[in-house]
Design a protein around this motif. Structure first.
Motif, mmCIF file in Angstrom:
data_model
loop_
_atom_site.group_PDB
_atom_site.id
_atom_site.type_symbol
_atom_site.label_atom_id
_atom_site.label_comp_id
_atom_site.label_asym_id
_atom_site.label_seq_id
_atom_site.Cartn_x
_atom_site.Cartn_y
_atom_site.Cartn_z
ATOM 1 N N UNK A 35 0.831 -1.210 0.000
ATOM 2 C CA UNK A 35 0.000 0.000 0.000
ATOM 3 C C UNK A 35 0.864 1.257 0.000
ATOM 4 N N UNK A 40 2.264 1.754 -3.519
ATOM 5 C CA UNK A 40 1.320 2.358 -4.470
ATOM 6 C C UNK A 40 1.067 3.823 -4.104
ATOM 7 N N UNK A 41 1.083 4.115 -2.815
ATOM 8 C CA UNK A 41 0.896 5.504 -2.376
ATOM 9 C C UNK A 41 2.013 6.396 -2.903
ATOM 10 N N UNK A 49 1.991 7.358 -6.646
ATOM 11 C CA UNK A 49 1.044 8.350 -7.178
ATOM 12 C C UNK A 49 1.743 9.672 -7.512
ATOM 13 N N UNK A 50 2.434 10.322 -6.553
ATOM 14 C CA UNK A 50 3.178 11.536 -6.928
ATOM 15 C C UNK A 50 4.361 11.236 -7.848
ATOM 16 N N UNK A 92 4.634 9.024 -10.234
ATOM 17 C CA UNK A 92 4.179 8.956 -11.627
ATOM 18 C C UNK A 92 3.978 10.337 -12.208
ATOM 19 N N UNK A 93 3.549 11.238 -11.344
ATOM 20 C CA UNK A 93 3.266 12.560 -11.853
ATOM 21 C C UNK A 93 4.523 13.250 -12.345
ATOM 22 N N UNK A 140 5.900 10.363 -15.525
ATOM 23 C CA UNK A 140 5.028 9.934 -16.619
ATOM 24 C C UNK A 140 5.112 10.899 -17.796
ATOM 25 N N UNK A 161 2.566 11.376 -19.899
ATOM 26 C CA UNK A 161 1.268 12.048 -20.019
ATOM 27 C C UNK A 161 0.670 12.183 -18.630
ATOM 28 N N UNK A 162 0.159 13.363 -18.341
ATOM 29 C CA UNK A 162 -0.435 13.586 -17.027
ATOM 30 C C UNK A 162 -1.804 14.227 -17.134
ATOM 31 N N UNK A 163 -2.568 14.085 -16.065
ATOM 32 C CA UNK A 163 -3.847 14.779 -16.014
ATOM 33 C C UNK A 163 -3.564 16.279 -15.879
ATOM 34 N N UNK A 164 -4.436 17.121 -16.453
ATOM 35 C CA UNK A 164 -4.171 18.564 -16.440
ATOM 36 C C UNK A 164 -4.284 19.141 -15.041
ATOM 37 N N UNK A 165 -3.543 20.203 -14.821
ATOM 38 C CA UNK A 165 -3.579 20.874 -13.517
ATOM 39 C C UNK A 165 -3.961 22.334 -13.711
#
Lengths: 502, 183
Positions: free
Chosen positions: B28, B31-32, B35-36, B38-39, B42, B44-48
């Motif tokens: 756990x 995986x926690x 999360x940051x 990958x940001x 990565x 490709x990232x989700x928009x901010x």
């Protein structure tokens, strides 16, 4: 007071008759909703299968909305209310205080459910489960949801009241049994979820009635998912409680370490609700750090809880089985488990399916980068059919095979149907959910009437492989519907024409 | 019979239980932390980046953008070729269409603003912005009143499908269009 009780000849437990009546009506209402939702499921399935494409778009979206509400809300919550009354009275040798309040709760829920179904089926609420603003349903639809939530909340309070009475009247020794403890955690999550739900559907109702001028769509999304996802966490918690109950009833197993199991339940209460924001990872308005903190950190404490249960339940079954002499090698205990007992089969398939199909995909799709690929595709639909159908629904189906003889005092109508049902249903949903997730990987959207885009200006042609997975989804869905139909038929027949048990 | 549970159940864990909880906790935590991480790593990232914008204002911006950069029409829908590297605007409309067909250049970066407009319909609905192709798909949420800003660099020339994947009413399934990338 004494004449209000009977003693169960099989278990020796005291059953409070007014509580028994409430358990019965709530369980029956649950199965009726499962039947209605199941018919809607069949119609939706046969429409999404391009080879059949049964309904027109108007009716497709109506039945899709009805399917989600009847299954996710009505079937599961009615059943949970029955489970709450069972766990707070029968398991504790206890009485249900103020059964009249229980009837008020029941009537509110039935009224709410009827309003919702009526409005959806006459086309006044073709808004899908989420009714994302500015999609607008009739005020009666939102009123139906509010009535249902208030009714369920009343039942939850009655459950807490029964726990207080049991403690005061010392009807049980020591601590609460783990099943009741788990249900209490589910009821705790239910309290804040349903309060939130009522508070948030009231402005939506006022908006629909023209009293509030407008609602912010982003606020709506955030507020909706605090209800929409959190209400699924009630199901997770109740389902795990039912796993413990079935494990004990079918194999005589007892939790090896109560501290471990109970702490895991507590982790659900504290952390699972935050996973709600998984739905908002590709949304505007929320910052990256907000999303990371929310879905990355706290959520994994709830994952830890599930991993503890995934260990503790098979472990307690193993110990019980080995004590019975099934101790050859590593897996004789599992091979010789009561696989022919529909309750055990349901529980074990539910446990494996929830973990490997629903749980792992839930955590994976909750990663921000993967969410970009999977958001709003059929993969998400596959994920939650792994959790609430393969997991919760199958577990509830399993415990029915004990509720019918113990509470309805009827023998199961057909042993064969009971034996087959969990394998058809479990196997079917397993295929259905996985195929759906693969199809979603090709970009097949959820909630879509026609993925061939026949009437569109610039039709997009999906990869033919995607259509192979859609066909597999259809096949799995049909198997699941056969399993579900066996369950509904068998339980209905048992309750009405099953042999009476004295 | 009555069900009784020991009063004191706060016992230490056995060896196997300790091992499992430790493994699970490490997993756990792993995986926690990812999360940051990958940001940062990565591609490709989700928009901010997003803004509040009124539905009507966004509609004006989209109309002006379409008029300024329109190069031709396909079945009545404007094909828009904006300058490389500029701010570009795309909206889902209240009559279940996409506001334009974007024609972009491969290898150039754009700031793509997506939102929802009425476009002659009664309401600006929530839509799902979903680019689909044989190779990949990528999805973002369109919320009326909010400008979701995506920084995109198309890498390969070709035609990509653009579909709506959020239920937005009875014409939802008709919202199929495309994005063209020139080499």
């Amino acid at each position: 007071m004494a004449e209000q009780f009977r003693t169960c000849p099989t278990t020796g437990l005291k059953v409070h008759l007014p509580a028994e009546a409430l358990i019965k009506v709530n369980a029956v209402a649950a199965v009726v909703c499962l039947l209605v939702g199941g018919i809607a499921a069949l119609l939706v399935l046969l429409t999404r299968w391009p080879a059949v494409h049964l309904l027109n778009e108007e009716w497709f979206y109506r039945f899709l909305t009805a399917h989600a509400l009847d299954m996710l809300i009505a079937w599961i919550i009615f059943f949970e209310v029955a489970a709450l009354y069972f766990g707070s009275t029968v398991l504790l040798n206890n009485r249900l205080p103020a059964p009249k309040v229980g009837w008020v709760a029941f009537i509110l829920m039935v009224l709410g459910g009827a309003l919702i179904n009526w409005q959806v089926l006459v086309g006044q609420a073709t808004v899908a489960f989420t009714s994302y603003v500015p999609l607008k349903a009739s005020p009666l639809y939102y009123l139906g949801i509010i009535l249902f939530a208030v009714g369920a909340l009343t039942a939850v309070f009655l459950f807490f009241a029964a726990l207080v009475v049991a403690k005061k009247e010392k009807t049980y020794e020591g601590s609460l049994p783990i099943v009741t403890f788990g249900l209490m955690c589910a009821a705790t999550i239910a309290t804040f979820t349903l309060l939130h739900g009522a508070a948030f559907y009231i402005p939506t109702f006022l908006w629909s009635a023209g009293i509030l001028p407008n609602l912010d769509p982003m606020m709506y999304r955030l507020a909706f998912w605090a209800l929409g996802h959190a209400s699924q966490q009630i199901n997770v918690c109740a389902m795990v409680a039912v796993w413990y109950l079935i494990a004990t009833l079918t194999t005589g197993a007892k939790p090896l370490n109560e501290k471990l199991c109970r702490t895991a339940f507590l982790l659900y209460v504290l952390f699972i609700n935050v996973a709600s924001e998984h739905h908002l990872l590709t949304d505007p308005a929320l910052s990256i750090w907000h999303k990371i903190a929310n879905t990355g950190y706290v959520m994994h404490m709830a994952v830890l809880a599930s991993m503890i249960h995934a260990f503790a339940i098979p472990a307690m079954i193993e110990v019980a089985q080995r004590k019975k002499g099934f101790s050859k090698g590593w897996f004789e205990w599992l091979k010789k488990a009561p696989w022919g007992n529909p309750a055990f089969a349901s529980m074990f398939i539910s446990l494996i399916g929830f973990g490997f199909v629903g749980g792992i995909t839930g955590v994976t799709f909750g990663n921000m980068q993967i969410s970009m690929i999977r958001h709003n595709t059929w993969s998400i639909t596959g994920h939650f059919h792994g959790t609430v159908v393969l997991g919760t629904t199958l577990a509830f189906m399993g415990i029915t095979y004990y509720i019918v003889p113990l509470i309805f005092r009827r023998q199961i109508f057909s042993e064969t149907m009971a034996k087959l049902s969990p394998y058809f249903f479990g196997g079917g949903v397993f295929l259905f959910a996985n195929a759906m997730m693969f199809a979603g990987g090709y970009g097949i959207p959820r909630r879509h009437w026609d993925v061939t885009f026949a009437g569109a200006q610039f039709p997009f042609q999906f990869d033919p492989t995607a259509f192979f997975f859609i066909a597999l989804t259809g096949l799995g869905g049909l198997l699941a519907i056969i399993g579900g139909a066996l369950y509904v038929l068998n339980t209905t027949a048992s309750v009405f024409i099953g042999k009476k048990i004295q | 019979m009555s069900i009784s549970v020991e009063r004191t159940w706060w016992r230490p864990l056995d060896r196997e239980e300790k091992i499992w909880v430790t493994i699970a906790l490490i997993w756990c935590l792993g995986t926690f932390f990812m999360m940051p991480v990958w940001h940062v790593i990565a591609k490709q990232n989700t928009p901010n980046e997003s803004y509040r914008v009124s539905v009507d204002d966004f509609e004006k911006i989209v109309v002006a953008f379409n008029e300024k950069y329109k190069v031709r029409e396909e079945s009545g829908v404007p094909v828009v070729h904006p300058p490389a590297g500029s701010d570009i605007y795309l909206a889902g409309t209240g009559v279940w269409q996409w506001s334009s067909i974007l024609e972009l250049e491969a290898g150039k970066q754009y700031r793509l603003h997506i939102s929802s407009i009425k476009g002659g319909g009664t309401e600006a609905w929530q839509h799902g912005f979903s680019i689909v192709s044989a190779k990949f798909n990528v999805n973002f949420q369109i919320v009326p009143g909010y400008d979701n800003v995506l920084t995109v660099t198309p890498t390969e020339a070709g035609e990509y499908g653009l579909i709506c994947n959020e239920f937005c009413g009875i014409g939802h399934h008709l919202m199929a269009s495309k994005i063209i990338v020139k080499g």
